[in-house]
Design a protein around this motif. Sequence first.
Motif, mmCIF file in Angstrom:
data_model
loop_
_atom_site.group_PDB
_atom_site.id
_atom_site.type_symbol
_atom_site.label_atom_id
_atom_site.label_comp_id
_atom_site.label_asym_id
_atom_site.label_seq_id
_atom_site.Cartn_x
_atom_site.Cartn_y
_atom_site.Cartn_z
ATOM 1 N N MET A 121 -0.907 5.463 -3.457
ATOM 2 C CA MET A 121 -2.220 5.053 -3.931
ATOM 3 C C MET A 121 -3.192 4.836 -2.784
ATOM 4 S SD MET A 121 -3.855 4.587 -6.661
ATOM 5 C CE MET A 121 -5.530 4.873 -6.156
ATOM 6 N N ILE A 122 -2.699 4.331 -1.672
ATOM 7 C CA ILE A 122 -3.567 4.123 -0.512
ATOM 8 C C ILE A 122 -4.173 5.449 -0.084
ATOM 9 C CG2 ILE A 122 -3.639 3.440 1.915
ATOM 10 C CD1 ILE A 122 -1.535 1.352 1.326
ATOM 11 N N ALA A 181 -9.888 1.693 -10.912
ATOM 12 C CA ALA A 181 -10.828 1.052 -11.826
ATOM 13 C C ALA A 181 -10.765 -0.470 -11.741
ATOM 14 C CB ALA A 181 -10.556 1.514 -13.252
ATOM 15 N N GLU A 182 -9.595 -1.010 -11.449
ATOM 16 C CA GLU A 182 -9.424 -2.460 -11.380
ATOM 17 C C GLU A 182 -9.557 -3.005 -9.965
ATOM 18 O OE1 GLU A 182 -5.687 -3.204 -13.279
ATOM 19 O OE2 GLU A 182 -6.483 -2.828 -15.302
ATOM 20 N N ASP A 183 -9.826 -2.138 -9.007
ATOM 21 C CA ASP A 183 -10.024 -2.572 -7.623
ATOM 22 C C ASP A 183 -11.377 -3.278 -7.506
ATOM 23 O OD1 ASP A 183 -10.678 -2.678 -4.832
ATOM 24 O OD2 ASP A 183 -9.227 -1.080 -4.474
ATOM 25 N N CYS A 212 -16.463 3.967 -14.671
ATOM 26 C CA CYS A 212 -15.200 4.679 -14.531
ATOM 27 C C CYS A 212 -14.898 5.539 -15.762
ATOM 28 C CB CYS A 212 -14.066 3.678 -14.324
ATOM 29 S SG CYS A 212 -14.329 2.572 -12.892
ATOM 30 N N TYR A 213 -14.502 6.787 -15.500
ATOM 31 C CA TYR A 213 -14.175 7.724 -16.565
ATOM 32 C C TYR A 213 -12.826 8.377 -16.259
ATOM 33 C CZ TYR A 213 -19.195 7.438 -17.605
ATOM 34 O OH TYR A 213 -20.465 7.000 -17.908
ATOM 35 N N TYR A 214 -12.086 8.694 -17.319
ATOM 36 C CA TYR A 214 -10.834 9.432 -17.151
ATOM 37 C C TYR A 214 -10.708 10.419 -18.297
ATOM 38 C CZ TYR A 214 -5.965 10.449 -15.999
ATOM 39 O OH TYR A 214 -4.795 11.075 -15.624
ATOM 40 N N HIS A 215 -10.417 11.677 -17.959
ATOM 41 C CA HIS A 215 -10.314 12.707 -18.986
ATOM 42 C C HIS A 215 -9.536 13.896 -18.448
ATOM 43 C CE1 HIS A 215 -12.163 16.167 -21.394
ATOM 44 N NE2 HIS A 215 -11.462 15.471 -22.268
ATOM 45 N N ASN A 216 -8.574 14.360 -19.230
ATOM 46 C CA ASN A 216 -7.868 15.598 -18.923
ATOM 47 C C ASN A 216 -7.231 15.578 -17.526
ATOM 48 O OD1 ASN A 216 -6.973 18.164 -19.651
ATOM 49 N ND2 ASN A 216 -8.770 19.186 -18.776
ATOM 50 N N MET A 240 -10.238 11.751 -12.927
ATOM 51 C CA MET A 240 -11.063 10.546 -13.005
ATOM 52 C C MET A 240 -12.391 10.786 -12.296
ATOM 53 S SD MET A 240 -9.323 7.904 -10.244
ATOM 54 C CE MET A 240 -9.121 8.345 -8.507
ATOM 55 N N ARG A 241 -13.382 10.041 -12.741
ATOM 56 C CA ARG A 241 -14.707 10.085 -12.122
ATOM 57 C C ARG A 241 -15.155 8.643 -11.924
ATOM 58 N NH1 ARG A 241 -19.388 13.633 -11.923
ATOM 59 N NH2 ARG A 241 -21.314 12.423 -11.876
ATOM 60 N N ILE A 242 -15.444 8.286 -10.688
ATOM 61 C CA ILE A 242 -15.920 6.948 -10.356
ATOM 62 C C ILE A 242 -17.373 7.080 -9.919
ATOM 63 C CG2 ILE A 242 -15.520 4.861 -9.019
ATOM 64 C CD1 ILE A 242 -13.170 5.648 -10.819
ATOM 65 N N GLU A 243 -18.284 6.589 -10.739
ATOM 66 C CA GLU A 243 -19.714 6.719 -10.450
ATOM 67 C C GLU A 243 -20.219 5.456 -9.763
ATOM 68 O OE1 GLU A 243 -21.973 7.785 -13.875
ATOM 69 O OE2 GLU A 243 -20.993 9.734 -14.093
ATOM 70 N N THR A 244 -20.740 5.627 -8.555
ATOM 71 C CA THR A 244 -21.229 4.488 -7.768
ATOM 72 C C THR A 244 -22.700 4.625 -7.416
ATOM 73 O OG1 THR A 244 -20.568 5.563 -5.685
ATOM 74 C CG2 THR A 244 -18.943 4.140 -6.750
#
Length: 215
Positions: A1-2, A25-27, A35-39, A42-46
């Motif tokens: 994960m790191i 997402a929980e960080d 946060c999005y997850y699909h197929n 993941m997509r993290i929008e900042t």
Amino acid sequence: MIAIKDKLTTDTWVTATWNEFIQIAEDPAYQKARCYYHNGQMRIETMAVGPDNANDNGIIYLAVNLFCAFKGIPHRGLVNCSYRKTGVRESQPDISYYLRERVQSAPTGSSVVDLDQFLPPNLASEIADTTLSDDKGEKRLLYEELKVDEYWIVDVQKAKVLAFEILADGGSRRIYQSQALPELAISVLEEALERSRQPDQSQVATWLVSQFQQV
């Protein structure tokens, strides 16, 4: 994960397992991210939200609330609420609505909405400035699978609303009058967005009221 965190590219889709997505997402470092997850991605929008994006979010929320109030439609509007189907998908629309009989079973509390326990919202909306292509593409597929009734994309740069009805047998189709909120023309929302571009927005609500009184 790191390793994932070290090479994570935000604001785009990145291949990841569900467990990797949850850890990101929980960080606390991504507490304000969407946060999005699909197929399997993941997509993290900042990206920061600019004034036009924030403005359009508020206008759409105002318009739907006023319309429902005038038409006596039970509704519960949620801003930036996350919806999770564990192990499968997650989305965080800018605005979502539970309507009519679904209001009685709408989720409450401070946790991510568990779609194994709750129904999805009837209506989901994404405010798109720099994310328009993704909102029309991967996120549209995501909301089709989420089984909302209707999905709106607000094009901030053009002050336009792309509205889609999610079909029961799969896919979606472009609509110009809301099906989730009958008698609400998408063109009224677009006109409200145009009017809200003026520095003084005091007349936008008054104009919306005049429109809703006519339908």
